[in-house]
Design an enzyme around this catalytic site. Structure first.
Site, short mmCIF file in Angstrom:
data_model
loop_
_atom_site.label_atom_id
_atom_site.label_comp_id
_atom_site.label_asym_id
_atom_site.label_seq_id
_atom_site.Cartn_x
_atom_site.Cartn_y
_atom_site.Cartn_z
N ASP A 193 12.00 11.23 14.95
CA ASP A 193 11.76 12.31 13.64
C ASP A 193 12.80 12.49 12.72
O ASP A 193 13.92 12.75 12.62
CB ASP A 193 11.92 13.91 14.79
CG ASP A 193 12.00 14.74 13.85
OD1 ASP A 193 11.74 14.61 12.09
OD2 ASP A 193 11.77 15.79 14.00
N LEU A 194 12.39 11.88 11.68
CA LEU A 194 13.41 11.37 10.94
C LEU A 194 14.45 12.64 10.02
O LEU A 194 15.46 12.54 9.53
CB LEU A 194 12.85 10.35 9.53
CG LEU A 194 12.48 8.93 10.05
CD1 LEU A 194 12.68 8.41 9.06
CD2 LEU A 194 14.03 8.04 11.18
N LYS A 195 13.98 13.67 10.53
CA LYS A 195 14.52 14.79 9.67
C LYS A 195 15.58 15.42 10.93
O LYS A 195 16.57 16.57 10.48
CB LYS A 195 13.55 16.17 10.23
CG LYS A 195 11.94 16.05 8.90
CD LYS A 195 11.60 17.33 9.22
CE LYS A 195 10.49 17.07 8.38
NZ LYS A 195 9.26 18.75 8.37
N GLY A 201 7.18 1.62 2.50
CA GLY A 201 6.50 1.49 1.23
C GLY A 201 6.39 3.12 0.77
O GLY A 201 5.69 3.62 0.36
N ARG A 219 7.58 6.37 -1.78
CA ARG A 219 7.43 6.79 -3.13
C ARG A 219 9.61 6.33 -3.82
O ARG A 219 10.20 6.63 -2.55
CB ARG A 219 7.11 8.04 -3.73
CG ARG A 219 5.70 8.12 -3.47
CD ARG A 219 5.53 9.07 -4.76
NE ARG A 219 4.19 9.74 -4.95
CZ ARG A 219 3.43 10.62 -5.36
NH1 ARG A 219 3.46 11.03 -5.83
NH2 ARG A 219 2.16 10.93 -5.07
N ARG A 246 16.80 9.91 0.39
CA ARG A 246 16.72 11.41 0.67
C ARG A 246 16.86 11.53 2.41
O ARG A 246 17.34 12.42 2.76
CB ARG A 246 15.29 12.24 0.42
CG ARG A 246 15.19 12.48 -1.43
CD ARG A 246 14.22 14.24 -1.81
NE ARG A 246 13.47 13.05 -1.72
CZ ARG A 246 12.40 12.60 -2.74
NH1 ARG A 246 12.83 11.96 -3.63
NH2 ARG A 246 11.30 12.21 -2.68
N HIS A 286 -4.31 4.21 -7.14
CA HIS A 286 -3.95 3.39 -5.56
C HIS A 286 -4.03 2.28 -6.74
O HIS A 286 -3.99 1.72 -8.16
CB HIS A 286 -5.54 3.86 -5.15
CG HIS A 286 -5.28 4.76 -4.39
ND1 HIS A 286 -4.64 4.61 -2.89
CD2 HIS A 286 -5.45 6.13 -4.59
CE1 HIS A 286 -4.80 5.93 -2.21
NE2 HIS A 286 -5.03 6.76 -3.04
N ILE A 325 -7.01 0.12 -7.79
CA ILE A 325 -7.38 -0.01 -8.95
C ILE A 325 -6.74 0.01 -9.74
O ILE A 325 -6.99 -0.96 -11.07
CB ILE A 325 -8.56 0.46 -8.98
CG1 ILE A 325 -9.64 0.82 -9.90
CG2 ILE A 325 -8.77 2.02 -8.83
CD1 ILE A 325 -11.19 1.02 -9.84
N ASP A 382 -3.11 -4.61 -3.24
CA ASP A 382 -2.69 -3.81 -2.19
C ASP A 382 -1.87 -5.65 -1.16
O ASP A 382 -1.27 -5.27 -0.75
CB ASP A 382 -3.16 -3.16 -1.43
CG ASP A 382 -3.58 -1.70 -1.74
OD1 ASP A 382 -2.56 -1.32 -1.85
OD2 ASP A 382 -4.03 -1.20 -0.71
#
Length: 376
Positions: free
Chosen positions: A61-63, A84, A86, A92, A127, A129, A156
């Site tokens: 749990d990365l919180k 992967g 954003r 953060r 995505h 495309i 991808d």
């Protein structure tokens, strides 16, 4: 499992979609010891999630600060990590490159996104495309009437996962030689553009038209194209070189009134129609009997169901079956250190204790993570 040219390398994977698991599959097949960090609510993989094979999973749990510290401890003991998310998400969490490289200066930190870590579109959703659309790749693939998405192979897979894997490998070689790690920014737009290098070169040389189905390798030429047979199945012909083209003429009886001028684009539409009519007179099996194994440069177009049973594929064991699922075997091949599928796709958190223990966590440390709700 101690097998493959990457045996002895330790890598941390932050679970994600698309190129992240595919890159992990490649590195794992080549022998790397990869711990995949899953988050609460992560779905179990199951045997059909082929690209998740080979790794061990822990669920954190990365919180919780204890989970972040556990990640940093793993990072201290790793040769590389890749993620992967954003741009900015790992920062953060407190797991960005600056923090990670401070804890482990030799770490290779891989980041894979669509648009890249910088640029005006870096935070925009999209995505495969969309990413290949802005590189010219999508415009070049398809029929004269419209572009056709080439599955997810150009963005991808080929344009990011493979470039990420290459970047991590190059970074780890550099780190082992110098003791210095670095960040690898593997963006789909970068990789897809790179894959188009030959086409851009031919365009600059004036031998590639910026129009679909107008070139020798995009379906424009009658000698480099897929054709439908009498039984509705398809074959592929790629008789590009003059000697192979002459053999095509000889084997098929195709009538070309101007063989030496076969590269004349003006006659291609007419010759495509003539070739299509000829191919439609025989079944795929009949064309295979006539052309397969010759220098015509020929192959049947096989379905996903057919391909694993194709004699050449069987002889080379290109496909394997694991847990009842037919899937591609590890590639490429090594003579001294062959790769292997290390294990089945893991359920989230399936290796909490085993993986952490192998990476140097004590029983007490693992128990503490569980008690604090950091390890689930």
């Amino acid at each position: 499992m101690d097998q493959g040219p990457l045996s002895g390398f330790r890598i941390v994977e932050f679970a994600g979609l698309g190129p992240v698991p595919f890159c992990g599959m490649i590195l794992s097949d080549l022998g790397a010891d990869i711990i995949r960090i899953d988050r609460p609510g992560a779905k179990d993989s199951g045997p059909t999630y082929v690209t998740a094979r080979g790794r061990r999973s822990i669920r954190l749990d990365l919180k919780r600060p204890e989970a972040i510290e556990a990640c940093l401890t793993l990072i201290e003991r790793a040769d590389a990590l890749y993620e992967g998310f954003r741009p900015g998400v790992m920062e953060r969490f407190g797991l960005g490159p600056d923090v990670a490289l401070q804890r482990n200066p030799r770490l290779v930190y891989g980041r894979v996104t669509g648009w890249g870590q910088t640029g005006p579109l870096a935070q925009a959703a999209a995505h495969d495309i969309n990413y290949i659309a802005v590189t010219g790749a999508l415009h070049a693939i398809g029929t004269a009437e419209r572009p056709i998405p080439p599955l997810h192979l150009v963005g991808d897979t080929g344009g990011s996962a493979l470039y990420l894997a290459i970047g991590l490998l190059a970074g780890m070689l550099h780190a082992r030689a110098t003791g210095t790690g670095q960040v690898v920014d593997a963006a789909m737009v970068d990789g897809a553009a790179s894959l188009m290098a030959m086409v851009y070169g031919m365009k600059a040389a004036g031998v590639w038209k910026d129009e679909r189905e107008s070139n020798f390798a995009d379906g424009g030429a009658h000698f480099y194209r897929a054709y439908r047979c009498a039984d509705g199945e398809w074959i592929s012909i790629a008789s590009f070189e003059p000697q192979f083209y002459l053999l095509l003429i000889e084997k098929t009886g195709f009538h070309d009134p101007d063989i030496p001028n076969r590269m004349n684009r003006n006659v291609w539409p007419e010759l495509r129609e003539k070739m299509a009519e000829l191919i439609a007179t025989k079944s795929r099996a009949e064309w295979c009997a006539l052309l397969e194994g010759t220098d015509v440069c020929f192959a049947p177009v096989l379905s996903l169901e057919e391909a694993p049973a194709y004699p050449h594929n069987v002889a080379r064991q290109i496909f394997v079956e694991r847990d009842g699922v037919v899937q591609p075997a590890p590639a490429p091949r090594f003579s001294a250190t062959p790769g292997a599928i290390q294990r089945s796709p893991p359920d989230a958190g399936a290796h909490n204790r085993e993986a952490l223990s192998d990476w140097g966590f004590s029983d007490g440390e693992i128990d503490g993570l569980v008690e604090r709700g950091a390890l689930l």
